[in-house]
Structure formats: C-alpha cells, structure tokens
Design a protein around this motif. Structure first.
Motif, PDB file in Angstrom:
ATOM      1  N   ALA A 267      14.789 -12.634  -6.752  1.00 20.47           N
ATOM      2  CA  ALA A 267      13.425 -13.063  -6.456  1.00 20.47           C
ATOM      3  C   ALA A 267      12.866 -12.332  -5.236  1.00 20.47           C
ATOM      4  N   GLN A 268      13.695 -12.141  -4.226  1.00 26.81           N
ATOM      5  CA  GLN A 268      13.240 -11.422  -3.036  1.00 26.81           C
ATOM      6  C   GLN A 268      12.965  -9.958  -3.361  1.00 26.81           C
ATOM      7  N   ALA A 269      13.796  -9.364  -4.205  1.00 26.12           N
ATOM      8  CA  ALA A 269      13.558  -7.981  -4.620  1.00 26.12           C
ATOM      9  C   ALA A 269      12.240  -7.854  -5.351  1.00 26.12           C
ATOM     10  N   GLN A 270      11.946  -8.766  -6.247  1.00 28.89           N
ATOM     11  CA  GLN A 270      10.694  -8.719  -7.000  1.00 28.89           C
ATOM     12  C   GLN A 270       9.485  -8.896  -6.089  1.00 28.89           C
ATOM     13  N   ALA A 271       9.596  -9.793  -5.127  1.00 25.23           N
ATOM     14  CA  ALA A 271       8.501  -9.990  -4.182  1.00 25.23           C
ATOM     15  C   ALA A 271       8.264  -8.737  -3.345  1.00 25.23           C
ATOM     16  N   LEU A 272       9.353  -8.099  -2.940  1.00 28.59           N
ATOM     17  CA  LEU A 272       9.238  -6.893  -2.124  1.00 28.59           C
ATOM     18  C   LEU A 272       8.641  -5.742  -2.914  1.00 28.59           C
TER      19      LEU A 272
ATOM     20  N   GLY B 286       4.298  -2.409 -13.256  1.00 31.84           N
ATOM     21  CA  GLY B 286       3.913  -1.721 -12.028  1.00 31.84           C
ATOM     22  C   GLY B 286       3.581  -0.257 -12.251  1.00 31.84           C
ATOM     23  N   PRO B 287       3.323   0.470 -11.165  1.00 27.83           N
ATOM     24  CA  PRO B 287       2.845   1.856 -11.252  1.00 27.83           C
ATOM     25  C   PRO B 287       3.951   2.898 -11.310  1.00 27.83           C
TER      26      PRO B 287
ATOM     27  N   ALA C 263       4.209  -1.893  -4.192  1.00 29.65           N
ATOM     28  CA  ALA C 263       3.209  -1.390  -5.138  1.00 29.65           C
ATOM     29  C   ALA C 263       1.793  -1.623  -4.631  1.00 29.65           C
ATOM     30  N   LYS C 264       1.589  -2.729  -3.960  1.00 30.26           N
ATOM     31  CA  LYS C 264       0.243  -3.073  -3.477  1.00 30.26           C
ATOM     32  C   LYS C 264      -0.157  -2.271  -2.248  1.00 30.26           C
ATOM     33  N   HIS C 265       0.778  -2.087  -1.322  1.00 26.77           N
ATOM     34  CA  HIS C 265       0.421  -1.529  -0.017  1.00 26.77           C
ATOM     35  C   HIS C 265       0.886  -0.090   0.228  1.00 26.77           C
ATOM     36  N   GLU C 266       1.853   0.401  -0.549  1.00 27.06           N
ATOM     37  CA  GLU C 266       2.407   1.722  -0.265  1.00 27.06           C
ATOM     38  C   GLU C 266       2.296   2.693  -1.430  1.00 27.06           C
ATOM     39  N   VAL C 267       1.628   2.296  -2.482  1.00 23.22           N
ATOM     40  CA  VAL C 267       1.306   3.194  -3.592  1.00 23.22           C
ATOM     41  C   VAL C 267      -0.206   3.334  -3.635  1.00 23.22           C
TER      42      VAL C 267
END
Length: 418
Positions: free
Chosen positions: A164-169, A224-225, A174-178
């Motif tokens: 779950a932590q991996a998925q959140a990270l 995701g991207p 994807a949101k902030h660094e892609v």
C-alpha cells in the motif's frame, strides 16, 4: 540528487543452461574472482548471508536506520542512500534493518506521512548547526527505488502495508515528478522542482530510470504514465549517446515558437559523463536480455565496453560524450558498477580485469582501508548481481536467491505473481 550535483554519493537467468567446454571453463574462472558462497537448497541463512552488506551497514548505518555519508561536511543522509540501503536489506533478507531504514525515512524525510509528502532529498547538519532537512526537494530516482523496494518486500514478506505504501508513493511520483514535455511526452524529471533551466529547456538525468524499475512501475500502476516514460527515456538514450557513452546530465529544448524539440548538451553541466552516468551502464547490464529495450541499451551504451575491451585497465573518471574523450582514473566503485554491463556485452577480457580489481580493492581490501560510501554502494549493486543474489525478471519483478530457500508463510497468489 535534486541540486544536480555529483553523488558524494544481464547475466542470464538463474535457470540458464550451463555453457560447455572452453567457454564454461573461462566463465568459471571469471566468476571465481568474485566469491560466491556455496549454498544448500534448504539453507536459508547461507542463501541470504551477504558479508558486504553487513560491512556497509556497520560502517554507514546508525542503529535508528539512518545512512550517513561521512565524506561530506553536512554528515548528510540522502533519500538515495536510504532507498538503496532498503533494496540491499531486502536482498540480504534483513527485515529488521529494512524496517528501520524505512521508518527513519518516513519520519525524517516525509514528515511522517509518505502518502502525502515525497521524501526530501537531503537531511543533515544545517548552516546554523542544527540537524534536519537541508534540501526539501524530492529526488525521483530515490523515490522509484523506495517504491520498488517496498513493493517487492510486500510480495516476498507477504506484508500488505508495504504494498500500500509503494502504491501511494508511485502515485505521488507520477503526479509530481513526471511531466508532459512538448515534443517528448511523459518524462521523468529529476525532482519535483528546479529542473526547468531556461525558456523551454529542461534538465534530465539518463541514470535516474533503471528499465527494470520502470517495468515494475507499469505492473504496480497499470493506469500510470510508465510506458510513455519508458518511451521518452529510450529516445533520450538513443539521441544523446553519439559515441556510445552516457552523460551525467542532458537537456531537452523546444525552440521559440514551437517545433519538435531536441536533446542538447546541458548548457551548465556540459557533456561530461561521470559519477551519475556510471549507473546508466549498471542498470543496462541488469536489464533482462529479453526486455524490448535491451538491444537499444547494448547498442547505444557500447562505448565503455569497447574502451575497456580495447586495453584500458581502469575505467575513466570522466568521458566527454560528444567526442568520446576520456579523463582520469575512476575509483573502484566504477569497476564494480560495470561488471553486469560487461557481462551483458560479452566483454570477457574486460570483465575479468575489472573483477580482479574489485576483488583486490573492495572485496578483499584491508580492514583499515578508508571506507568510501559511493564505492561501497556501487560494489553492492554490481557484485550482488554478479553473485546472483538478485536478478530482475522481464516484468520488473525481483528474483532473490533466498526466496526458494526461505519459504514465507501466508503468501497469497496475489503477492507472488507480477
């Protein structure tokens, strides 16, 4: 490394048929230079034992899980160092240290909530003498390694919390660094901010995206991207390596008024490949031969193998990638990083030379020899792979040497297939 400075900081699958006759003898001799402990199929402790990891943890890791680079004045810890160490702890089946590393990282780099805040890059001694976050920018390569280590730990240790932590990270990455760069598409930026370095110009790092990790992100985040990110990464490697060498930093520039855009030499960092770029060869060597990008990696990153196979006994510390000019002699960590790459390239003569150097200067170095953090990190990656402590499968899944010898209770079908 969000401040864009240098770090102070595939062999065949495990079930491959053995080569025969003279080729077998030559390969066996080369492997002998890097000691591989003999294993019994049911000996869990022997399968997981990793002396070099124990040495690293004793030298660079505090009891609370903080990894320290003593070579810099800030006595700093980085998200890169924390994430790498988590991966090594997983390979060594060292769950106690894995948890300490992650707990320290969440508490000190993510403000206690990794689902809400990407880990800060640098923590250490501040100018006023206090201790804390020195650089709050987040490094995308470290975040990928955090996510990957957590996802694989969730699988092999049957721990849903890690997954779950991996998925959140991954969602935050994807949101902030892609970013969607004009003419290039979805691209992994080195950090959340600070890498748009001029009008319509972005600084990128070719060593920040190991292909196996990107494959794993595709599995972890199917919507995701990541396919598009891999496409832009492949284009970057294809268009910035004219002599077969990789630069630490490159730039993507879109002309005023639009246009298709093109990769250019970084206007501030130049065309040098050194302490960052060495990892690009390492990741290429770890990429499974069956991966669709493996032929591109072998073709476009072949300069270093040709150089070493041609007689150079020590890798260069710097390469000017636009002309292929080399400078200096690299530390032993570079040799360790190049082992998987040279093996994948079939450069047996160069491989044997670098293995001998790694054995002499790293694995069998005197106990009182200076402990160099980055050499140790690259040594763990390179020798651990060559000793088949870990391999990457085509999906990005990690294949660990201890998995079969150390059966895990409670593992479900959903945690064992990816």
């Amino acid at each position: 490394m969000p401040t864009a400075c240098p770090p102070a900081t595939p062999p065949a699958p495990l079930n491959v048929r053995r080569p025969r006759h003279r080729r077998a003898a030559a390969l066996a001799a080369a492997w002998a230079l890097v000691s591989v402990p003999a294993l019994a199929a049911d000996d869990c402790a022997a399968a997981a034992a990793w002396p070099l990891w124990q040495q690293f943890a004793q030298r660079f890791m505090q009891a609370d899980g903080r990894v320290i680079d003593y070579s810099v004045a800030q006595q700093h810890s980085t998200s890169e160092g924390q994430s790498y160490a988590m991966f090594f702890a997983l390979v060594a089946r060292d769950r106690e240290r894995f948890d300490k590393l992650w707990n320290w990282s969440v508490a000190n780099l993510s403000g206690g909530d990794v689902a809400a805040q990407l880990p800060a890059w640098q923590w250490g001694r501040k100018d006023d003498g206090s201790w804390g976050v020195v650089d709050a920018n987040a490094a995308s390569d470290a975040n990928l390694w955090f996510a990957y280590a957590l996802a694989e730990a969730g699988r092999v240790w049957a721990e849903p919390r890690y997954t779950a932590q991996a998925q959140a990270l991954v969602a935050l990455i994807a949101k902030h660094e892609v970013a969607e760069l004009p003419g290039l598409g979805a691209t992994l930026l080195p950090a959340t901010q600070g890498f748009m370095i001029g009008p319509r110009t972005w600084r990128l790092n070719p060593s920040y995206l190991p292909v196996p990790l990107a494959r794993a992100m595709q599995q972890l985040d199917p919507k995701g991207p990541w396919k598009a990110v891999l496409d832009s990464h492949a284009r970057m490697l294809g268009e910035t390596t004219p002599k077969g060498f990789v630069a630490d930093w490159v730039a993507w520039h879109v002309p005023e008024g639009g246009g298709t855009g093109a990769f250019i030499t970084d206007p501030q960092k130049s065309d040098v490949g050194s302490y960052d770029a060495i990892r690009a060869y390492l990741w290429a060597g770890m990429t499974p031969r069956s991966d669709p990008l493996a032929p591109l990696l072998q073709k476009r990153l072949g300069g270093m193998a040709s150089l070493l196979q041609g007689g150079a006994s020590v890798p260069p510390e710097q390469v000017h990638v636009s002309i292929g000019h080399v400078d200096g002699q690299a530390p032993v960590g570079f040799s360790a990083a190049l082992l998987p790459y040279l093996q994948a390239a079939g450069a047996q003569g160069a491989l044997k030379t670098q293995q001998e150097r790694v054995r002499r200067e790293l694995l069998e170095a005197p106990k009182d020899a200076p402990a160099r953090y980055y050499d140790q990190v690259l040594g763990l990656f390179g020798t651990g792979f060559m000793e088949q402590r870990y391999q990457f499968l085509p999906t990005g899944r990690l294949q660990l040497r201890w998995e079969k010898a150390c059966p895990q209770k409670g593992r479900s079908a959903t945690t064992t297939t990816r």
